[in-house]
Design a protein around this motif. Structure first.
Motif, PDB file in Angstrom:
ATOM      1  N   UNK A 385      88.793  51.334  84.864  1.00 37.10           N
ATOM      2  CA  UNK A 385      90.118  51.331  84.243  1.00 37.10           C
ATOM      3  C   UNK A 385      90.004  51.149  82.737  1.00 37.10           C
ATOM      4  N   UNK A 386      89.128  50.248  82.309  1.00 34.22           N
ATOM      5  CA  UNK A 386      88.954  49.993  80.882  1.00 34.22           C
ATOM      6  C   UNK A 386      88.386  51.211  80.165  1.00 34.22           C
ATOM      7  N   UNK A 387      87.388  51.859  80.766  1.00 39.19           N
ATOM      8  CA  UNK A 387      86.728  53.004  80.124  1.00 39.19           C
ATOM      9  C   UNK A 387      87.689  54.179  79.975  1.00 39.19           C
ATOM     10  N   UNK A 388      88.383  54.529  81.055  1.00 34.45           N
ATOM     11  CA  UNK A 388      89.286  55.675  80.990  1.00 34.45           C
ATOM     12  C   UNK A 388      90.487  55.399  80.085  1.00 34.45           C
ATOM     13  N   UNK A 389      90.960  54.170  80.046  1.00 34.90           N
ATOM     14  CA  UNK A 389      92.073  53.833  79.160  1.00 34.90           C
ATOM     15  C   UNK A 389      91.633  53.916  77.696  1.00 34.90           C
ATOM     16  N   UNK A 390      90.391  53.536  77.426  1.00 31.49           N
ATOM     17  CA  UNK A 390      89.862  53.671  76.063  1.00 31.49           C
ATOM     18  C   UNK A 390      89.818  55.141  75.653  1.00 31.49           C
ATOM     19  N   UNK A 391      89.434  56.013  76.587  1.00 37.05           N
ATOM     20  CA  UNK A 391      89.426  57.452  76.309  1.00 37.05           C
ATOM     21  C   UNK A 391      90.824  57.931  75.949  1.00 37.05           C
ATOM     22  N   UNK A 392      91.832  57.475  76.695  1.00 37.35           N
ATOM     23  CA  UNK A 392      93.206  57.851  76.388  1.00 37.35           C
ATOM     24  C   UNK A 392      93.603  57.367  74.997  1.00 37.35           C
ATOM     25  N   UNK A 393      93.190  56.141  74.666  1.00 38.87           N
ATOM     26  CA  UNK A 393      93.500  55.614  73.339  1.00 38.87           C
ATOM     27  C   UNK A 393      92.858  56.425  72.230  1.00 38.87           C
ATOM     28  N   UNK A 394      91.607  56.856  72.440  1.00 36.05           N
ATOM     29  CA  UNK A 394      90.928  57.679  71.438  1.00 36.05           C
ATOM     30  C   UNK A 394      91.629  59.019  71.267  1.00 36.05           C
ATOM     31  N   UNK A 395      92.078  59.613  72.382  1.00 36.96           N
ATOM     32  CA  UNK A 395      92.814  60.878  72.293  1.00 36.96           C
ATOM     33  C   UNK A 395      94.128  60.698  71.528  1.00 36.96           C
ATOM     34  N   UNK A 396      94.798  59.576  71.777  1.00 36.01           N
ATOM     35  CA  UNK A 396      96.059  59.311  71.072  1.00 36.01           C
ATOM     36  C   UNK A 396      95.814  59.181  69.580  1.00 36.01           C
ATOM     37  N   UNK A 397      94.786  58.417  69.197  1.00 35.04           N
ATOM     38  CA  UNK A 397      94.470  58.260  67.781  1.00 35.04           C
ATOM     39  C   UNK A 397      94.131  59.582  67.129  1.00 35.04           C
ATOM     40  N   UNK A 398      93.378  60.412  67.844  1.00 32.37           N
ATOM     41  CA  UNK A 398      93.026  61.721  67.307  1.00 32.37           C
ATOM     42  C   UNK A 398      94.268  62.579  67.111  1.00 32.37           C
ATOM     43  N   UNK A 399      95.196  62.492  68.069  1.00 28.51           N
ATOM     44  CA  UNK A 399      96.428  63.274  67.980  1.00 28.51           C
ATOM     45  C   UNK A 399      97.255  62.841  66.780  1.00 28.51           C
ATOM     46  N   UNK A 400      97.323  61.513  66.555  1.00 30.85           N
ATOM     47  CA  UNK A 400      98.098  60.998  65.429  1.00 30.85           C
ATOM     48  C   UNK A 400      97.481  61.442  64.109  1.00 30.85           C
ATOM     49  N   UNK A 401      96.151  61.341  64.013  1.00 27.30           N
ATOM     50  CA  UNK A 401      95.478  61.754  62.776  1.00 27.30           C
ATOM     51  C   UNK A 401      95.658  63.247  62.522  1.00 27.30           C
ATOM     52  N   UNK A 402      95.598  64.043  63.591  1.00 28.66           N
ATOM     53  CA  UNK A 402      95.768  65.490  63.438  1.00 28.66           C
ATOM     54  C   UNK A 402      97.188  65.818  62.988  1.00 28.66           C
ATOM     55  N   UNK A 403      98.186  65.117  63.578  1.00 25.45           N
ATOM     56  CA  UNK A 403      99.570  65.342  63.183  1.00 25.45           C
ATOM     57  C   UNK A 403      99.809  64.966  61.740  1.00 25.45           C
ATOM     58  N   UNK A 404      99.195  63.861  61.294  1.00 22.24           N
ATOM     59  CA  UNK A 404      99.352  63.431  59.906  1.00 22.24           C
ATOM     60  C   UNK A 404      98.728  64.444  58.955  1.00 22.24           C
ATOM     61  N   UNK A 405      97.571  64.975  59.332  1.00 17.57           N
ATOM     62  CA  UNK A 405      96.903  65.967  58.486  1.00 17.57           C
ATOM     63  C   UNK A 405      97.730  67.246  58.373  1.00 17.57           C
ATOM     64  N   UNK A 406      98.317  67.678  59.511  1.00 16.75           N
ATOM     65  CA  UNK A 406      99.149  68.883  59.495  1.00 16.75           C
ATOM     66  C   UNK A 406     100.392  68.669  58.648  1.00 16.75           C
ATOM     67  N   UNK A 407     100.983  67.480  58.720  1.00 13.93           N
ATOM     68  CA  UNK A 407     102.172  67.177  57.917  1.00 13.93           C
ATOM     69  C   UNK A 407     101.839  67.194  56.437  1.00 13.93           C
ATOM     70  N   UNK A 408     100.666  66.624  56.076  1.00  8.47           N
ATOM     71  CA  UNK A 408     100.248  66.609  54.685  1.00  8.47           C
ATOM     72  C   UNK A 408      99.996  68.016  54.165  1.00  8.47           C
ATOM     73  N   UNK A 409      99.413  68.881  55.026  1.00  6.58           N
ATOM     74  CA  UNK A 409      99.146  70.254  54.617  1.00  6.58           C
ATOM     75  C   UNK A 409     100.439  71.016  54.379  1.00  6.58           C
ATOM     76  N   UNK A 410     101.452  70.800  55.264  1.00  8.89           N
ATOM     77  CA  UNK A 410     102.732  71.478  55.080  1.00  8.89           C
ATOM     78  C   UNK A 410     103.421  70.984  53.825  1.00  8.89           C
ATOM     79  N   UNK A 411     103.297  69.683  53.514  1.00 11.12           N
ATOM     80  CA  UNK A 411     103.957  69.123  52.332  1.00 11.12           C
ATOM     81  C   UNK A 411     103.371  69.685  51.053  1.00 11.12           C
ATOM     82  N   UNK A 412     102.018  69.792  51.040  1.00  6.79           N
ATOM     83  CA  UNK A 412     101.348  70.325  49.848  1.00  6.79           C
ATOM     84  C   UNK A 412     101.549  71.833  49.714  1.00  6.79           C
TER      85      UNK A 412
END
Length: 412
Positions: A385-412
């Protein structure tokens, strides 16, 4: 947190769903027992019923999530309840493998359609500010009514002959009709787009691959919760409790009772504590409580009878608290991940993960139980449970970082 002071359409929908859940509680504990004893059905028929039910549920979820099946939310929900009605009406008279397979497919397809529709419909009837409170209340109602139906069925089988069991299936079928009516009645309380179509007019539907990419963290978390939490509580915990921990059968019923009481008592305090925090925090709390519950019962599993029972009850308490955190966090998190027009597809995708997890999860517990050690089972589940939940957390963080990067690219 306060409950609504007046009756609203969403309250009627939750109440009708609760009644249906109560009636499901009557039938659920006895489905496999009844079918296994039917001439021409037997244990092979039980396997076919659940196998085709799960397969039909998954098929509907995949058709909806890919956009291959496009149905308005209210028509989808109503069709789901009617398929459910048809399937359970057929169970009492099922006398062949073909009949029981057809009944299972109807039940599974009905569940798949209804569960994909209900979350977007509830969301359309409430404000964003009350979303976590309403979904938490809905979860508590469904758990309490399901347990109440199971308790009543158990009491009835103590004082009545086994011939009463077919009537549980009829009650379960008829009990869905108030929910069918409630779905139809809420139609006038929401925009036509939210009720009848999959597009709210604000943009084009997301391509399938993009939707799956956006929903990957949600899907992984839901799969994790189904594999290593819900399916283990339903299937593995009773097996380990009675066979590897040498506890009597009443301990299984006692664990279920304690968990339901914990959800009923602590759902509101947990929601109040978490409602100002991100949904991801609530889900981390849920996972932490589930992992802690496994560690505690694992440590107590080799103790004498009294401490073993205490460990099982503490496991039930911690598991129930984890469900409280999950219920007020998961669906609001899902809703925040996609545009409103994509909620039916996103919910169907999450439901497919829940179905897959509940189908495969028991085999994980059974595999660990082959070790012959309850401690190995419980600690193995904690680690997984701990290992798979950590994987989900890493995917969420990656998604947030990707969304922030895309937003910054559109702004610039």
């Amino acid at each position: 947190m306060r409950w609504p002071s007046r009756w609203r359409p969403v309250d009627g929908l939750i109440a009708a769903h609760g009644l249906s859940s109560f009636c499901l509680g009557l039938a659920m504990p006895y489905t496999s027992v009844y079918l296994a004893g039917r001439p021409g059905v037997g244990t092979a028929g039980v396997a076919l019923f659940y196998g085709f039910s799960g397969g039909a549920n998954l098929a509907v979820a995949l058709l909806l999530s890919t956009g291959a099946l496009k149905v308005g939310r209210i028509p989808l929900g109503i069709a789901g309840t009617l398929l459910w009605l048809t399937g359970y009406l057929a169970v009492p008279g099922a006398g062949s493998l073909v009949a029981v397979t057809a009944a299972g497919m109807a039940v599974g397809a009905g569940q798949g359609g209804f569960m994909a529709a209900i979350v977007p419909l509830v969301n359309a009837l409430i404000t964003a500010e009350e979303r976590r409170r309403v979904f938490a209340r809905r979860y508590a109602v469904l758990n309490a009514t399901l347990a109440g139906g199971s308790l009543l069925a158990g009491l009835l089988t103590l004082v009545l002959p086994r011939a009463v069991i077919p009537y549980f299936f009829l009650a379960n079928a008829v009990g869905i009709l108030p929910l069918t009516v409630a779905l139809w009645r809420v139609r006038r309380h929401m925009p036509a787009a939210a009720a009848d179509t999959e597009d709210d007019g604000d943009g084009q539907p997301l391509p399938v691959l993009r939707l799956w990419r956006v929903m990957a963290p949600v899907a992984v978390f839901q799969l994790t919760a189904a594999l290593f939490a819900f399916s283990q509580f339903d299937a593995t915990a009773p097996l380990v409790t009675t066979r590897l921990m040498d506890m009597p059968l009443f301990a299984v019923s006692l664990m279920l009772f304690v968990t339901v009481v914990v959800i009923a008592v602590f759902q509101r305090p947990m929601t109040r504590r978490l409602e100002n925090l991100p949904e991801s925090t609530g889900l981390r709390v849920a996972v932490g409580l589930w992992v802690a519950s496994y560690v505690v019962v694992g440590l107590f599993s080799l103790a004498p009878y009294g401490p073993r029972l205490a460990g099982l009850l503490l496991y039930a308490v911690l598991f129930g608290l984890g469900e409280c955190a999950y219920s007020c966090s998961f669906h609001p998190w899902l809703i925040s991940m996609v545009p409103e027009r994509e909620l039916t597809r996103a919910t169907a995708m999450a439901n497919s993960m829940m179905g897959a997890g509940k189908f495969a999860g028991p085999s994980i517990g059974v595999g660990l139980a082959a070790s012959g050690s309850a401690t190995v089972v419980w600690l193995g589940l904690a680690a997984s449970c701990a290992v798979f939940s950590t994987l989900s957390g890493l995917l969420t963080g990656r998604q947030i970082r990707k969304g922030s990067a895309e937003s910054a690219a559109h702004t610039s």
